[in-house]
Design a protein around this motif. Structure first.
Motif, short mmCIF file in Angstrom:
data_model
loop_
_atom_site.label_atom_id
_atom_site.label_comp_id
_atom_site.label_asym_id
_atom_site.label_seq_id
_atom_site.Cartn_x
_atom_site.Cartn_y
_atom_site.Cartn_z
N CYS A 26 -0.20 -1.68 5.73
CA CYS A 26 -0.89 -0.69 6.55
C CYS A 26 0.08 -0.12 7.59
O CYS A 26 0.74 -0.86 8.30
CB CYS A 26 -2.10 -1.32 7.24
SG CYS A 26 -3.26 -2.07 6.07
N ASP A 136 -10.10 8.07 -0.33
CA ASP A 136 -9.29 7.08 -1.04
C ASP A 136 -7.83 7.51 -1.17
O ASP A 136 -6.92 6.67 -1.17
CB ASP A 136 -9.87 6.79 -2.43
CG ASP A 136 -11.03 5.81 -2.38
OD1 ASP A 136 -11.34 5.29 -1.30
OD2 ASP A 136 -11.63 5.56 -3.46
N ASP A 137 -7.58 8.80 -1.29
CA ASP A 137 -6.20 9.28 -1.39
C ASP A 137 -5.45 9.04 -0.08
O ASP A 137 -4.29 8.60 -0.09
CB ASP A 137 -6.16 10.77 -1.75
CG ASP A 137 -6.61 11.04 -3.17
OD1 ASP A 137 -6.46 10.14 -4.03
OD2 ASP A 137 -7.14 12.14 -3.43
N CYS A 139 -6.34 6.75 2.06
CA CYS A 139 -6.29 5.30 2.16
C CYS A 139 -5.04 4.74 1.47
O CYS A 139 -4.40 3.82 1.97
CB CYS A 139 -7.55 4.69 1.55
SG CYS A 139 -7.67 2.89 1.70
N LYS A 140 -4.67 5.31 0.33
CA LYS A 140 -3.49 4.84 -0.41
C LYS A 140 -2.21 5.07 0.38
O LYS A 140 -1.21 4.39 0.15
CB LYS A 140 -3.41 5.55 -1.76
CG LYS A 140 -4.51 5.12 -2.74
CD LYS A 140 -4.45 5.95 -4.01
CE LYS A 140 -5.61 5.61 -4.94
NZ LYS A 140 -5.61 6.46 -6.17
N GLU A 143 -2.97 2.56 3.92
CA GLU A 143 -3.23 1.15 3.59
C GLU A 143 -2.86 0.93 2.12
O GLU A 143 -3.72 0.68 1.28
CB GLU A 143 -4.71 0.82 3.84
CG GLU A 143 -5.14 1.01 5.28
CD GLU A 143 -6.66 1.05 5.48
OE1 GLU A 143 -7.10 0.79 6.60
OE2 GLU A 143 -7.38 1.36 4.50
N CYS A 147 -7.18 -2.81 -1.59
CA CYS A 147 -8.17 -2.02 -2.33
C CYS A 147 -8.64 -0.83 -1.49
O CYS A 147 -8.72 -0.90 -0.27
CB CYS A 147 -9.35 -2.89 -2.75
SG CYS A 147 -10.35 -3.53 -1.41
N PRO A 148 -8.96 0.30 -2.15
CA PRO A 148 -9.35 1.51 -1.42
C PRO A 148 -10.72 1.37 -0.76
O PRO A 148 -11.48 0.43 -1.05
CB PRO A 148 -9.37 2.58 -2.51
CG PRO A 148 -9.66 1.83 -3.76
CD PRO A 148 -8.96 0.51 -3.60
N THR A 149 -11.03 2.31 0.09
CA THR A 149 -12.28 2.27 0.84
C THR A 149 -13.50 2.23 -0.08
O THR A 149 -14.47 1.52 0.19
CB THR A 149 -12.37 3.49 1.77
OG1 THR A 149 -11.25 3.48 2.64
CG2 THR A 149 -13.64 3.44 2.61
N SER A 150 -13.48 2.99 -1.16
CA SER A 150 -14.64 3.01 -2.06
C SER A 150 -14.92 1.62 -2.61
O SER A 150 -16.08 1.24 -2.78
CB SER A 150 -14.40 3.99 -3.21
OG SER A 150 -13.23 3.65 -3.94
N ARG A 151 -13.88 0.86 -2.88
CA ARG A 151 -14.07 -0.51 -3.36
C ARG A 151 -14.61 -1.40 -2.24
O ARG A 151 -15.47 -2.25 -2.48
CB ARG A 151 -12.74 -1.06 -3.90
CG ARG A 151 -12.78 -2.52 -4.32
CD ARG A 151 -13.83 -2.81 -5.37
NE ARG A 151 -13.76 -4.19 -5.81
CZ ARG A 151 -14.75 -4.83 -6.43
NH1 ARG A 151 -15.89 -4.20 -6.69
NH2 ARG A 151 -14.60 -6.09 -6.81
#
Length: 286
Positions: A26, A136-137, A139-140, A143, A147-151
């Motif tokens: 992160c 999520d993009d 997030c990658k 972080e 695992c991405p936010t959706s997960r």
């Protein structure tokens, strides 16, 4: 990764850190700051090889309370999948009737759902999940190795389906990166959908201290060209920087949490997470 034999397991506020250092990557992580005096590379995770034994020794002689982890290092770093130190500590916590609360970004926590349910039935569990961006993009980028936010939103729903209460840390909020209404509202949508207990946001901003600052600025140069100079000009060498949208975004959290019955005041959430249900536990142990 390297091993050490620790002298103790508890911090001054009865938290535990089984690992020290992190590989989530992160870009904003305050644990990189010099104030924490890491004597090894941050990504070279220090493993307390005797953590389980130390925890057992301490829990045998104390009255039950909430054992907390995740303040300095995410307990579910990838090496936990192989080492299973956290899982072994959960077994000790369950055996001696203690409660458990942790802060994580990892879906690896679902591996231990069986133990979390057993502890929660006997005493209390609170899982804290950090959500920083709904994108999520993005997030990658900020972080990258977790695992991405959706997960994580799926993890929150699984916890709710299994009766495990959760709290979301809506943080950190970084000026000109994720400090906008759409992001905050989208994260709150995840929280409402998962029926979480509360949303914790200390302020719309983040710590940017020496040690972490240099790493963060390097990542700005890599992923957000030109933004480093804006930070330098606007924030200088402040240890904590605030979003200009701080008041507006905090009001959104307050209003939506009130509407949906979620805690949002810091003191209320902290009290909830640390409060141990003494009477009910005693009856279950008898």
């Amino acid at each position: 990764m390297h091993y050490v034999k620790a002298k103790g397991i508890f911090t001054s506020d009865y938290g535990i850190n089984i690992y020290r250092g992190c590989t989530h990557g992160c870009i904003y992580c305050d644990s990189r700051s010099e104030v924490y005096r890491f004597s090894h590379k941050f990504e070279d995770i220090e493993v307390k090889e005797n953590a389980v034994g130390l925890l057992k020794r301490e829990l045998i002689r104390r009255k039950p309370f909430m054992v907390v982890t995740g303040a300095m290092t995410d307990p579910y770093v990838p090496i936990e999948k192989r080492l299973q130190h956290v899982r072994k500590c959960l077994e000790v916590i369950y055996r001696y009737g203690y409660g458990f609360s942790c802060l994580t970004k990892s879906d690896l926590i679902l591996r231990d759902l069986d133990l979390l349910k057993r502890i929660n039935e006997k005493s209390k569990v609170v899982v804290q999940i950090k959500l920083t961006t709904a994108d999520d993009d993005l997030c990658k980028i900020i972080e990258p190795n977790v695992c991405p936010t959706s997960r994580r939103a799926e993890v929150l729903k699984r916890l709710d389906e299994n009766g495990i209460p959760s709290v979301v840390w809506l943080s950190p909020i970084m000026p000109y990166i994720n400090d906008n209404e759409d992001n905050v509202n989208s994260i709150l949508d995840f929280c409402i959908d998962a029926n979480i207990k509360g949303v914790l946001n200390l302020d719309m901003g983040f710590s940017l201290r020496k040690g972490n600052r240099e790493y963060f600025y390097g990542k700005l140069d890599e992923h957000f060209p030109g933004l480093r100079q804006r930070y330098v000009e606007e924030f200088g060498e402040r240890n904590f920087i605030y979003s200009a949208n701080n008041r507006k975004l905090k009001k959104i959290i307050e209003n939506r949490c009130r509407k949906h019955g979620m805690l949002y005041r810091q003191e209320d959430i902290i009290e909830y997470m640390h409060e141990f249900p003494c009477a009910s536990v005693q009856s279950k142990l008898m």
